[in-house]
Design a protein around this motif. Structure first.
Motif, PDB file in Angstrom:
ATOM      1  N   LEU A 195      54.202  61.004  18.681  1.00 23.13           N
ATOM      2  CA  LEU A 195      54.082  60.283  19.948  1.00 23.13           C
ATOM      3  C   LEU A 195      52.786  59.484  19.976  1.00 23.13           C
ATOM      4  CD1 LEU A 195      55.149  63.071  22.470  1.00 23.13           C
ATOM      5  CD2 LEU A 195      56.466  61.028  21.853  1.00 23.13           C
ATOM      6  N   CYS A 196      52.873  58.244  20.426  1.00 22.40           N
ATOM      7  CA  CYS A 196      51.661  57.455  20.663  1.00 22.40           C
ATOM      8  C   CYS A 196      50.995  58.027  21.916  1.00 22.40           C
ATOM      9  CB  CYS A 196      52.001  55.977  20.834  1.00 22.40           C
ATOM     10  SG  CYS A 196      52.910  55.581  22.354  1.00 22.40           S
ATOM     11  N   ASP A 197      49.778  57.634  22.160  1.00 28.60           N
ATOM     12  CA  ASP A 197      49.033  58.173  23.309  1.00 28.60           C
ATOM     13  C   ASP A 197      49.738  57.893  24.639  1.00 28.60           C
ATOM     14  OD1 ASP A 197      47.094  59.161  21.609  1.00 28.60           O
ATOM     15  OD2 ASP A 197      45.712  57.476  21.913  1.00 28.60           O
ATOM     16  N   ILE A 198      50.321  56.715  24.764  1.00 32.53           N
ATOM     17  CA  ILE A 198      50.992  56.340  26.022  1.00 32.53           C
ATOM     18  C   ILE A 198      52.229  57.204  26.245  1.00 32.53           C
ATOM     19  CG2 ILE A 198      52.240  54.490  27.212  1.00 32.53           C
ATOM     20  CD1 ILE A 198      50.282  52.524  25.768  1.00 32.53           C
ATOM     21  N   ARG A 243      64.367  61.196  29.904  1.00 30.21           N
ATOM     22  CA  ARG A 243      64.223  59.736  29.883  1.00 30.21           C
ATOM     23  C   ARG A 243      62.951  59.323  29.152  1.00 30.21           C
ATOM     24  NH1 ARG A 243      66.087  54.968  30.657  1.00 30.21           N
ATOM     25  NH2 ARG A 243      65.001  53.383  31.867  1.00 30.21           N
ATOM     26  N   ALA A 244      61.866  60.037  29.390  1.00 29.71           N
ATOM     27  CA  ALA A 244      60.597  59.703  28.729  1.00 29.71           C
ATOM     28  C   ALA A 244      60.708  59.869  27.213  1.00 29.71           C
ATOM     29  CB  ALA A 244      59.466  60.567  29.286  1.00 29.71           C
ATOM     30  N   VAL A 245      61.396  60.917  26.774  1.00 29.41           N
ATOM     31  CA  VAL A 245      61.607  61.107  25.340  1.00 29.41           C
ATOM     32  C   VAL A 245      62.478  59.976  24.790  1.00 29.41           C
ATOM     33  CG1 VAL A 245      62.647  62.593  23.573  1.00 29.41           C
ATOM     34  CG2 VAL A 245      61.254  63.607  25.396  1.00 29.41           C
ATOM     35  N   ALA A 246      63.555  59.666  25.501  1.00 31.20           N
ATOM     36  CA  ALA A 246      64.451  58.589  25.060  1.00 31.20           C
ATOM     37  C   ALA A 246      63.704  57.259  24.973  1.00 31.20           C
ATOM     38  CB  ALA A 246      65.641  58.475  26.001  1.00 31.20           C
ATOM     39  N   ILE A 304      58.480  57.455  17.896  1.00 32.74           N
ATOM     40  CA  ILE A 304      59.218  58.539  17.246  1.00 32.74           C
ATOM     41  C   ILE A 304      60.649  58.088  16.998  1.00 32.74           C
ATOM     42  CG2 ILE A 304      57.818  60.425  18.177  1.00 32.74           C
ATOM     43  CD1 ILE A 304      60.095  60.944  20.220  1.00 32.74           C
ATOM     44  N   GLN A 305      61.287  58.771  16.076  1.00 31.62           N
ATOM     45  CA  GLN A 305      62.701  58.541  15.787  1.00 31.62           C
ATOM     46  C   GLN A 305      63.396  59.887  15.809  1.00 31.62           C
ATOM     47  OE1 GLN A 305      63.038  56.582  12.016  1.00 31.62           O
ATOM     48  NE2 GLN A 305      61.960  54.753  12.692  1.00 31.62           N
ATOM     49  N   ILE A 306      64.658  59.868  16.162  1.00 28.52           N
ATOM     50  CA  ILE A 306      65.452  61.094  16.146  1.00 28.52           C
ATOM     51  C   ILE A 306      66.569  60.893  15.136  1.00 28.52           C
ATOM     52  CG2 ILE A 306      66.967  62.611  17.472  1.00 28.52           C
ATOM     53  CD1 ILE A 306      65.309  61.865  19.960  1.00 28.52           C
ATOM     54  N   HIS A 307      66.563  61.741  14.139  1.00 29.93           N
ATOM     55  CA  HIS A 307      67.587  61.697  13.103  1.00 29.93           C
ATOM     56  C   HIS A 307      68.357  63.015  13.179  1.00 29.93           C
ATOM     57  CE1 HIS A 307      66.161  58.005  11.287  1.00 29.93           C
ATOM     58  NE2 HIS A 307      64.941  58.461  11.499  1.00 29.93           N
ATOM     59  N   SER A 308      69.367  63.007  14.007  1.00 27.05           N
ATOM     60  CA  SER A 308      70.129  64.227  14.261  1.00 27.05           C
ATOM     61  C   SER A 308      71.299  64.350  13.299  1.00 27.05           C
ATOM     62  CB  SER A 308      70.637  64.194  15.703  1.00 27.05           C
ATOM     63  OG  SER A 308      71.294  65.376  16.010  1.00 27.05           O
TER      64      SER A 308
END
Length: 131
Positions: A81-84, A39-42, A51-55
């Motif tokens: 990733l930003c710091d947060i 969830r945190a990655v999403a 970030i972006q995911i280009h799968s």
């Protein structure tokens, strides 16, 4: 500052884990913490956008050797990733490691020994061991 060790962490986990000592609690909390990592990655993609995911299908030339394969593989992540978001993902991964350690404790598995054994396997088998 004292050198960190997984043995010390394993002892700390054993000392503080009281409420979720049952193997069923540990397994369900491990699954929950893993879901929170996802969830945190999403959220880093969909809410923050750092970030972006280009799968897509991995573009692998037919005429390369297995040892060259690494040069053509992508993790599909673009950006940083930003710091947060980094802090949140680290927090969730740390919780997952906590419950993996609790699982090791339940089965009397020394995490340092386990990781050392696995590292030896990875070193011995190299890139061919993870097929």
């Amino acid at each position: 500052m004292e050198q960190f060790s997984f043995n010390q962490f394993q002892d700390q986990v054993d000392e503080v884990l009281i409420r979720h000592k049952s193997i069923l609690d540990i397994l369900s909390k491990l699954q929950e913490s893993s879901a929170k990592v996802n969830r945190a990655v999403a959220k880093s993609v969909t809410h923050c956008g750092c970030i972006q995911i280009h799968s897509q299908k991995q573009g692998i030339p037919e005429d390369i050797s297995y040892s060259e394969l690494k040069n053509y593989m992508s993790n599909h992540v673009e950006g940083y990733l930003c710091d947060i978001c980094k802090e949140k993902i680290e927090e969730e991964i740390s919780t997952t490691i906590f419950y993996i350690t609790a699982l090791c404790n339940s089965f009397n598995i020394n995490i340092d020994d386990m990781l050392e054994n696995y590292a030896s396997q990875v070193k011995a088998l190299g890139k061919y061991g993870l097929l």
